[in-house]
Design a protein around this motif. Sequence first.
Motif, PDB file in Angstrom:
ATOM      1  N   ALA A 163     -10.413   3.967  22.447  1.00  0.00           N
ATOM      2  CA  ALA A 163     -10.914   3.582  21.194  1.00  0.00           C
ATOM      3  C   ALA A 163     -10.516   4.601  20.365  1.00  0.00           C
ATOM      4  O   ALA A 163     -10.212   4.364  19.200  1.00  0.00           O
ATOM      5  N   THR A 164     -10.474   5.865  20.801  1.00  0.00           N
ATOM      6  CA  THR A 164     -10.244   7.064  19.740  1.00  0.00           C
ATOM      7  C   THR A 164      -8.686   6.879  19.383  1.00  0.00           C
ATOM      8  O   THR A 164      -8.499   7.277  18.150  1.00  0.00           O
ATOM      9  N   GLU A 165      -7.826   6.607  20.140  1.00  0.00           N
ATOM     10  CA  GLU A 165      -6.389   6.403  19.705  1.00  0.00           C
ATOM     11  C   GLU A 165      -6.347   5.504  18.699  1.00  0.00           C
ATOM     12  O   GLU A 165      -5.409   5.652  17.910  1.00  0.00           O
ATOM     13  N   ILE A 166      -7.024   4.195  19.132  1.00  0.00           N
ATOM     14  CA  ILE A 166      -6.845   3.093  18.291  1.00  0.00           C
ATOM     15  C   ILE A 166      -7.479   3.261  16.729  1.00  0.00           C
ATOM     16  O   ILE A 166      -7.096   2.932  15.688  1.00  0.00           O
ATOM     17  N   ALA A 167      -8.636   4.120  16.806  1.00  0.00           N
ATOM     18  CA  ALA A 167      -9.360   4.423  15.663  1.00  0.00           C
ATOM     19  C   ALA A 167      -8.644   5.247  14.715  1.00  0.00           C
ATOM     20  O   ALA A 167      -8.900   5.410  13.407  1.00  0.00           O
TER      21      ALA A 167
END
Length: 281
Positions: A163-167
């Motif tokens: 999720a951090t990469e997508i965020a």
Amino acid sequence: MSERGKRGGPGSRRPVARRYALALGLIALPLLFAVFGPLFAGPAGARGVSFTGGQGHWLGTDFAGRDVWRQVLLGGRSVVLVAVAATGAAYLVAIPLGLAAALTRRTWLAEVLIRPLDVLLAVPSLLFVLLVAALFRPGPAELVLVVALVIVPDAARVVVSAATEIAARPVVEALRMQGESWWRTAVGYVARSMRRTLAADCGIRLAGALYLVATAAFLGVGVAPDASDWAVMVDRNRVGLFLQPWAVVVPAALIVALSMGTNLLFDAALQDPDERVGERL
């Protein structure tokens, strides 16, 4: 590679189809036993001599003189249902927790959400199960909770990482600037974008849950010592392995087939060129 293969033609789909066929073949029989086995088990009947064959017992008898075939029909539901329920419960906690930690702009909040999981990660899973068993004598419901607690830390970390990469993508920032709700941003975009990662991780977690539940049952945690359970069958019948191998080989093979098939199924989903399976999941 031909241009047709690069574009996801029939040739590129054949390995995926083979993976699905192998995975479904491995999963089908254990699931059929787990779901429908108790419906066809029939009455218990009189007990015979331990670890013998024949006399109406085509797979022989177990350590207590019970029909092995009947025990196989009855023994899958506890293992499968506990593992599936524990995995589902773990993701019900891990996904919201990981999304909240990844999407928050408050570093302290992310630390508060994630750091306590390090405490659980520091404790070996089997040791944790044995510790709880020594304190509370858990039944099936408690075993679901314990296994879910074992799964949550690793699953949440996978969610946070993905999720951090997508965020960090411009799309998320645009959604925030437009005033979109947290739900639409986190679930509608971020969670949907990492569904393939979650699918792969779910396969690993479910297989791990199966082995952990089987190991707990093998050690007598959460089930009675003479329960109709595949893992208990392996444990209690191993003393007669050379007298009556089917009482150990059949339940052990069903557990291994279900675990391997689950991993292969999710692996095949990740290899699908047009992601249609990912959409269905």
